[in-house]
Design a protein around this motif. Structure first.
Motif, PDB file in Angstrom:
ATOM      1  N   GLY A 101       1.476   5.365  -3.463  1.00 38.13           N
ATOM      2  CA  GLY A 101       0.911   4.098  -4.226  1.00 38.13           C
ATOM      3  C   GLY A 101       0.586   3.164  -3.315  1.00 38.13           C
ATOM      4  N   GLU A 102       1.304   2.754  -2.173  1.00 35.09           N
ATOM      5  CA  GLU A 102       1.206   1.959  -1.130  1.00 35.09           C
ATOM      6  C   GLU A 102       0.021   2.171  -0.382  1.00 35.09           C
ATOM      7  OE1 GLU A 102       3.930  -1.041   1.888  1.00 35.09           O
ATOM      8  OE2 GLU A 102       4.667   1.223   1.356  1.00 35.09           O
ATOM      9  N   LEU A 103      -0.036   3.333  -0.001  1.00 36.41           N
ATOM     10  CA  LEU A 103      -1.107   3.817   0.732  1.00 36.41           C
ATOM     11  C   LEU A 103      -2.625   3.746  -0.042  1.00 36.41           C
ATOM     12  CD1 LEU A 103       0.003   7.138   2.284  1.00 36.41           C
ATOM     13  CD2 LEU A 103      -0.008   5.193   3.355  1.00 36.41           C
ATOM     14  N   TYR A 104      -2.501   4.219  -1.424  1.00 37.55           N
ATOM     15  CA  TYR A 104      -3.504   3.759  -2.163  1.00 37.55           C
ATOM     16  C   TYR A 104      -4.039   2.378  -2.292  1.00 37.55           C
ATOM     17  CZ  TYR A 104      -6.396   3.556  -6.285  1.00 37.55           C
ATOM     18  OH  TYR A 104      -7.536   3.470  -7.319  1.00 37.55           O
ATOM     19  N   ASP A 105      -2.877   1.379  -2.478  1.00 31.79           N
ATOM     20  CA  ASP A 105      -3.346  -0.014  -2.802  1.00 31.79           C
ATOM     21  C   ASP A 105      -3.800  -0.505  -1.385  1.00 31.79           C
ATOM     22  OD1 ASP A 105      -2.121   0.135  -5.371  1.00 31.79           O
ATOM     23  OD2 ASP A 105      -0.307  -0.672  -4.815  1.00 31.79           O
ATOM     24  N   LEU A 106      -3.142  -0.238  -0.427  1.00 30.52           N
ATOM     25  CA  LEU A 106      -3.801  -1.004   0.892  1.00 30.52           C
ATOM     26  C   LEU A 106      -5.059  -0.416   1.560  1.00 30.52           C
ATOM     27  CD1 LEU A 106      -0.202  -1.343   2.407  1.00 30.52           C
ATOM     28  CD2 LEU A 106      -1.697  -3.075   1.389  1.00 30.52           C
ATOM     29  N   PHE A 107      -5.352   1.160   1.376  1.00 26.71           N
ATOM     30  CA  PHE A 107      -6.777   1.640   1.795  1.00 26.71           C
ATOM     31  C   PHE A 107      -7.581   1.218   0.938  1.00 26.71           C
ATOM     32  CE2 PHE A 107      -4.235   4.048   4.679  1.00 26.71           C
ATOM     33  CZ  PHE A 107      -5.022   4.371   5.505  1.00 26.71           C
ATOM     34  N   THR A 108      -7.519   1.160  -0.466  1.00 19.37           N
ATOM     35  CA  THR A 108      -8.603   0.701  -1.470  1.00 19.37           C
ATOM     36  C   THR A 108      -8.856  -0.768  -1.010  1.00 19.37           C
ATOM     37  OG1 THR A 108      -6.968   0.357  -3.189  1.00 19.37           O
ATOM     38  CG2 THR A 108      -8.305   2.637  -2.970  1.00 19.37           C
ATOM     39  N   ALA A 109      -7.984  -1.637  -0.566  1.00 13.83           N
ATOM     40  CA  ALA A 109      -8.076  -3.013  -0.518  1.00 13.83           C
ATOM     41  C   ALA A 109      -9.037  -3.002   0.644  1.00 13.83           C
ATOM     42  CB  ALA A 109      -6.786  -3.702  -0.305  1.00 13.83           C
ATOM     43  N   LYS A 110      -9.021  -2.216   1.750  1.00 10.66           N
ATOM     44  CA  LYS A 110      -9.950  -2.158   2.904  1.00 10.66           C
ATOM     45  C   LYS A 110     -11.150  -1.473   2.531  1.00 10.66           C
ATOM     46  CE  LYS A 110      -9.287  -3.768   6.132  1.00 10.66           C
ATOM     47  NZ  LYS A 110      -9.674  -5.193   6.429  1.00 10.66           N
ATOM     48  N   GLY A 111     -11.511  -1.001   1.297  1.00  6.50           N
ATOM     49  CA  GLY A 111     -12.879  -0.439   0.983  1.00  6.50           C
ATOM     50  C   GLY A 111     -12.964   1.000   1.029  1.00  6.50           C
ATOM     51  N   ALA A 112     -11.809   1.598   1.338  1.00  2.00           N
ATOM     52  CA  ALA A 112     -11.724   3.170   1.205  1.00  2.00           C
ATOM     53  C   ALA A 112     -11.941   3.674  -0.256  1.00  2.00           C
ATOM     54  CB  ALA A 112     -10.353   3.650   1.831  1.00  2.00           C
ATOM     55  N   LYS A 113     -12.664   4.832  -0.421  1.00  2.00           N
ATOM     56  CA  LYS A 113     -12.787   5.448  -1.513  1.00  2.00           C
ATOM     57  C   LYS A 113     -11.583   6.934  -1.528  1.00  2.00           C
ATOM     58  CE  LYS A 113     -16.307   7.898  -4.410  1.00  2.00           C
ATOM     59  NZ  LYS A 113     -15.527   8.176  -5.504  1.00  2.00           N
ATOM     60  N   VAL A 114     -10.948   6.778  -2.642  1.00  2.00           N
ATOM     61  CA  VAL A 114      -9.774   7.679  -2.983  1.00  2.00           C
ATOM     62  C   VAL A 114     -10.284   8.942  -3.518  1.00  2.00           C
ATOM     63  CG1 VAL A 114      -7.431   8.278  -3.624  1.00  2.00           C
ATOM     64  CG2 VAL A 114      -7.964   5.926  -2.479  1.00  2.00           C
ATOM     65  N   LYS A 129       4.909   4.331  -8.568  1.00  2.00           N
ATOM     66  CA  LYS A 129       3.859   3.405  -7.974  1.00  2.00           C
ATOM     67  C   LYS A 129       2.812   4.342  -7.650  1.00  2.00           C
ATOM     68  CE  LYS A 129       7.056  -0.302  -7.155  1.00  2.00           C
ATOM     69  NZ  LYS A 129       7.836  -1.230  -6.171  1.00  2.00           N
ATOM     70  N   ALA A 130       2.797   5.520  -7.675  1.00  2.00           N
ATOM     71  CA  ALA A 130       1.578   6.292  -7.083  1.00  2.00           C
ATOM     72  C   ALA A 130       0.782   6.683  -8.370  1.00  2.00           C
ATOM     73  CB  ALA A 130       2.049   7.617  -6.445  1.00  2.00           C
ATOM     74  N   VAL A 131       1.017   6.278  -9.603  1.00  2.00           N
ATOM     75  CA  VAL A 131       0.309   6.363 -10.645  1.00  2.00           C
ATOM     76  C   VAL A 131      -0.875   5.568 -10.760  1.00  2.00           C
ATOM     77  CG1 VAL A 131       0.216   6.730 -13.234  1.00  2.00           C
ATOM     78  CG2 VAL A 131       2.356   7.876 -11.884  1.00  2.00           C
ATOM     79  N   LYS A 132      -1.849   5.824 -10.913  1.00  3.08           N
ATOM     80  CA  LYS A 132      -3.131   4.909 -11.005  1.00  3.08           C
ATOM     81  C   LYS A 132      -3.921   5.336 -12.360  1.00  3.08           C
ATOM     82  CE  LYS A 132      -1.878   2.691  -7.177  1.00  3.08           C
ATOM     83  NZ  LYS A 132      -0.937   1.503  -7.355  1.00  3.08           N
ATOM     84  N   ASP A 133      -4.232   4.574 -13.342  1.00  2.00           N
ATOM     85  CA  ASP A 133      -4.681   4.850 -14.462  1.00  2.00           C
ATOM     86  C   ASP A 133      -4.311   6.381 -15.230  1.00  2.00           C
ATOM     87  OD1 ASP A 133      -6.462   2.736 -14.457  1.00  2.00           O
ATOM     88  OD2 ASP A 133      -7.824   3.623 -12.731  1.00  2.00           O
ATOM     89  N   GLY A 134      -3.091   6.556 -15.140  1.00  2.00           N
ATOM     90  CA  GLY A 134      -2.478   7.836 -15.886  1.00  2.00           C
ATOM     91  C   GLY A 134      -2.273   9.003 -14.664  1.00  2.00           C
ATOM     92  N   LYS A 135      -2.909   8.868 -13.541  1.00  2.00           N
ATOM     93  CA  LYS A 135      -2.747   9.896 -12.752  1.00  2.00           C
ATOM     94  C   LYS A 135      -2.023   9.612 -11.479  1.00  2.00           C
ATOM     95  CE  LYS A 135      -6.740  12.982 -14.086  1.00  2.00           C
ATOM     96  NZ  LYS A 135      -7.863  13.431 -13.619  1.00  2.00           N
ATOM     97  N   PHE A 136      -1.620  10.679 -10.797  1.00  2.00           N
ATOM     98  CA  PHE A 136      -1.270  10.344  -9.483  1.00  2.00           C
ATOM     99  C   PHE A 136      -2.495  10.081  -8.388  1.00  2.00           C
ATOM    100  CE2 PHE A 136       2.565  13.242 -10.411  1.00  2.00           C
ATOM    101  CZ  PHE A 136       3.575  12.105 -10.267  1.00  2.00           C
TER     102      PHE A 136
END
Length: 167
Positions: A101-114, A129-136
């Motif tokens: 979840g930390e990777l997700y938050d920080l990479f998307t904050a830098k403009g990456a598309k997951v 914290k790896a759950v985003k909108d009900g999914k991992f």
């Protein structure tokens, strides 16, 4: 593919992913250069969760320094990213795969598309914290309690990434 590991479990799952994705270059994020990261078409990144409950630096690996010292200086706008995480659902069910979840938050904050969001079905955790909108936010594996499922999960996830146009 960039990962870091404490016990070897993240490297094991990275190996499964590399096999199915046809990737020959797996590297610890601590050894990556800025140009390696920014010059890649897409990144598959993975981390274990070690500092359970922490707000940041959750992996206990070289990701911790890299995310806060190096990543802020990089432009990853539009970069394709796929995340995998490691955790222990039984011993740390309240913090399962939080580092992903930390990777997700920080990479998307830098403009990456997951790419590669996955269902929570088949897992036995309380919170993550790896759950985003009900999914991992990617592939989550538990080499301590569900080691027999990691290979199949990696194979299915790589197929999903291909279907989504990641590779």
């Amino acid at each position: 593919m960039y990962y870091s590991t404490s016990t070897g479990n993240t490297e094991t799952v990275a190996g499964y992913i590399a096999e199915y994705a046809g990737i020959s270059d797996m590297e610890d994020i601590g050894d990556a250069t800025d140009s390696d990261v920014t010059g890649s078409d897409g990144l598959i990144i993975g981390a274990p969760t070690w500092h359970t409950g922490a707000d940041e630096q959750r992996s206990g690996t070289s990701w911790d320094d890299w995310l806060y010292d190096t990543l802020p200086n990089l432009d990853l706008t539009g970069k394709k990213v796929a995340i995998f995480g490691m955790g222990d659902q039984q011993s740390y069910g309240d913090n399962y795969c939080d580092a992903a979840g930390e990777l997700y938050d920080l990479f998307t904050a830098k403009g990456a598309k997951v790419f590669g969001m996955t269902s929570q079905d088949g897992y036995d955790h309380t919170e993550s914290k790896a759950v985003k909108d009900g999914k991992f936010c990617g592939l989550m594996c538990d080499e301590d309690n569900q080691y027999d499922m990691s290979d199949d999960r990696a194979k299915a996830w790589v197929a999903q990434l291909k279907d989504e146009g990641f590779m």
